[in-house]
Design a protein around this motif. Structure first.
Motif, short mmCIF file in Angstrom:
data_model
loop_
_atom_site.label_atom_id
_atom_site.label_comp_id
_atom_site.label_asym_id
_atom_site.label_seq_id
_atom_site.Cartn_x
_atom_site.Cartn_y
_atom_site.Cartn_z
N ALA A 1 45.42 49.13 37.90
CA ALA A 1 46.09 48.68 36.69
C ALA A 1 47.47 48.13 37.00
CB ALA A 1 46.21 49.84 35.70
N ASP A 2 47.92 47.20 36.16
CA ASP A 2 49.24 46.61 36.36
C ASP A 2 50.33 47.68 36.34
OD1 ASP A 2 48.11 44.11 36.54
OD2 ASP A 2 48.44 43.59 34.43
N GLY A 3 50.14 48.73 35.56
CA GLY A 3 51.17 49.75 35.44
C GLY A 3 51.03 50.93 36.39
N ALA A 4 49.99 50.95 37.21
CA ALA A 4 49.78 52.08 38.11
C ALA A 4 50.75 52.02 39.29
CB ALA A 4 48.34 52.09 38.62
N THR A 5 51.23 53.16 39.71
CA THR A 5 52.20 53.22 40.81
C THR A 5 51.61 53.82 42.08
OG1 THR A 5 53.01 55.36 40.01
CG2 THR A 5 54.15 53.40 39.24
N ASN A 6 50.38 54.32 42.03
CA ASN A 6 49.73 54.89 43.21
C ASN A 6 49.17 53.75 44.05
OD1 ASN A 6 48.15 56.19 45.09
ND2 ASN A 6 47.04 57.45 43.62
N ALA A 7 49.78 53.49 45.19
CA ALA A 7 49.38 52.36 46.03
C ALA A 7 48.30 52.71 47.03
CB ALA A 7 50.60 51.83 46.78
N GLY A 8 47.86 53.97 47.05
CA GLY A 8 46.84 54.37 47.99
C GLY A 8 47.43 54.72 49.35
N SER A 9 46.54 55.06 50.28
CA SER A 9 46.97 55.48 51.62
C SER A 9 45.78 55.40 52.55
CB SER A 9 47.50 56.92 51.57
OG SER A 9 46.44 57.81 51.22
N THR A 10 46.01 55.71 53.81
CA THR A 10 44.90 55.74 54.77
C THR A 10 43.86 56.77 54.35
OG1 THR A 10 46.38 55.09 56.57
CG2 THR A 10 44.28 56.11 57.19
N ALA A 11 44.33 57.89 53.81
CA ALA A 11 43.41 58.94 53.36
C ALA A 11 42.79 58.63 52.01
CB ALA A 11 44.15 60.28 53.29
N GLN A 12 43.43 57.73 51.26
CA GLN A 12 42.90 57.34 49.94
C GLN A 12 43.01 55.82 49.81
OE1 GLN A 12 44.62 57.51 45.70
NE2 GLN A 12 43.98 59.62 46.09
N PRO A 13 42.10 55.08 50.45
CA PRO A 13 42.19 53.62 50.43
C PRO A 13 41.93 53.06 49.03
CG PRO A 13 40.76 54.41 52.20
CD PRO A 13 41.01 55.57 51.31
N HIS A 14 42.69 52.03 48.66
CA HIS A 14 42.48 51.29 47.42
C HIS A 14 42.04 49.88 47.80
CE1 HIS A 14 45.37 53.97 44.83
NE2 HIS A 14 44.45 54.66 45.49
#
Length: 488
Positions: free
Chosen positions: A431-444
């Motif tokens: 989402a445009d307003g989401a701030t969670n960019a992900g990580s190696t452990a949680q890929p987006h």
């Protein structure tokens, strides 16, 4: 994969003949995980070990808010589930969600029965199934979590359920994949229409926005003669309530999702746009034809084509009205009734009321439609669910968010995949307003796809960006499964 192929016996990679993908199995699931003394119900599932070798993952998915018997293709390598199973020597399972299809804890969908129809109960179903099922395959009684790596997969609501389960049942599923996962419960969900507005042809968007702005001006002024004339333009002068009329004009927009990814880029949606934007064989410029032409052509399209497609021989009120509280439609509690079962989850927990955008945002949906329009209907459907007054029929989205963290989940070994053109995108981590960019452990992972495009192998063949997401997901899963070690 064709339906007839799903019904044929399956041959495993070692030459063993297995049951058809459509072979139905039953699991004794707890009616209420907080009160096991209430007993069990039969929960349907489908399973194959076509590609399985000892040590391979057990890949579990639920299609969520539908009769799951139509989703047995998710056992096969025509889907990402099956492709991962094929490349990692896994077994695939499709489990039907409680209160959908034939997996009903009770024989009706009354408010009393639906008390055990919650997100947490569904999470517990997935965990309990993984911990207790004896799969119909060699060694299937010894592949519980701890003995084998379990991978949970799902899309849309089932994608959200995947994320929630990983956050809540932390010791059950080793890894997960959530496609188009609507993890952020939002009551005033005007963002549903944003990816549509951003991705649709610019001329169509401009003209729809112009018509909607005019509709809102007329309905807000509420001059009887002007309102009646406007409704007559669309052949909807039989609709008594202005918000019902405004909500009806959202209908063509929903085909953006309904034909994705199953039939290519929204044929019904583009037929609607063509009706507005093609004049004498010539398409409109990017700014559209303007209000007068768009209003007249949209009205003519409704009168001559569209109304009959969605309403058949019903009149305006029967098809599109929502104020007749005496209609048996509201409280028909037979099973199965997927629409009612899903309405319970949105009315009590998720929200997802499709509304017009805030005043400072462009909109292709009327601002006359507010959460109150939907919540009133929730009260009609489920009288007494919120106490004695339908006026408090509001979803507790805040509790859902607090319990499972929505966009901001920190779960490891969880892949999120989204499509830029998905109308549900604004409820996902993309989402445009989401701030969670992900990580190696949680890929987006993000593609140019639509709703759950990445779950279908054929969508990868149609889009290089979808294919890249699918390939990356497989490689990530390979790495994670290679690191798994038994704990039992």
């Amino acid at each position: 994969m064709a339906d007839e192929d799903l019904e044929r016996p399956v041959v495993s990679r070692n030459g063993t003949q297995l049951p058809a993908y459509t072979k139905t199995y039953y699991f004794k699931q707890l009616i209420d995980h907080t009160n096991p003394s209430l007993g069990t119900f039969s929960q349907r599932y489908w399973h194959t070990y076509e590609f399985y070798e000892p040590g391979g993952p057990i890949i579990l998915s639920t299609p969520g808010e539908v009769d799951a018997s139509g989703y047995t293709s998710y056992l096969t390598n025509s889907t990402l589930n099956g492709r991962i199973a094929q490349e990692l020597n896994g077994s695939t399972i499709v489990l039907e969600h409680r209160f959908f299809g034939s997996s009903n804890p009770y024989d009706d969908l009354s408010v009393s029965s639906l008390r055990v129809h919650t997100v947490q109960q569904a999470i517990n179903d997935l965990a309990y199934f993984a911990q207790h099922v004896q799969l119909p395959m060699p060694g299937g009684d010894a592949v519980q979590p701890g003995n084998a790596p379990w991978v949970l997969m799902g899309g849309s609501y089932a994608g959200a359920l995947t994320s929630y389960t990983m956050a809540n049942a932390t010791d059950v599923f080793y890894a997960a994949y959530a496609s188009s996962a609507v993890v952020q419960p939002i009551v005033n969900f005007w963002g549903y229409f944003e990816p549509i507005r951003q991705s649709m042809p610019a001329n169509c968007s401009a003209d729809i926005a112009a018509v909607i702005a005019h509709v809102d001006t007329v309905l807000t002024a509420n001059v009887s003669a002007d309102v009646l004339a406007l409704k007559k333009t669309f052949g909807l002068d039989g609709l008594a309530h202005n918000d019902d009329f405004a909500a009806a004009l959202q209908q063509p927009l929903y085909s953006w999702q309904s034909l994705q990814p199953d039939s290519g880029p929204g044929q019904a949606f583009y037929k609607f746009c063509d009706a507005l934007e093609v004049k004498n064989g010539v398409g409109a410029p990017a700014e559209g034809w303007g209000l007068d032409y768009a209003l007249a052509t949209w009205g003519a399209y409704w009168v001559n084509t569209y109304f009959a497609q969605i309403c058949g021989h019903d009149d305006d009120e029967t098809c599109l009205g929502t104020y007749d509280t005496s209609s048996i439609f509201w409280t028909e509690d037979y099973t199965p009734n997927a629409a009612r079962s899903w309405d319970w989850l949105t009315c009590t927990q998720f929200g997802f009321d499709f509304t017009g955008a805030p005043i400072n945002q462009p909109t292709i949906a009327s601002r006359v439609v507010t959460p109150a329009w939907t919540e009133r209907q929730c009260g009609y459907r489920f009288p007494g669910a919120w106490g004695s007054s339908a006026d408090v029929a509001a979803p507790n989205a805040g509790a859902l968010l607090a319990a499972y963290s929505g966009w901001n989940t920190t779960t490891s070994r969880l892949i999120f995949a989204n499509g830029q053109r998905d109308p549900w995108r604004e409820a996902t981590v993309a989402a445009d307003g989401a701030t969670n960019a992900g990580s190696t452990a949680q890929p987006h992972l993000l593609s140019d796809g639509f709703h759950c495009s990445d779950l279908l192998v054929r969508e990868g063949a149609a889009s290089a960006k979808v294919k890249a997401v699918q390939d990356q997901a497989v490689e990530i899963m390979k790495g994670w499964i290679a690191e798994w070690a038994p704990s039992a």
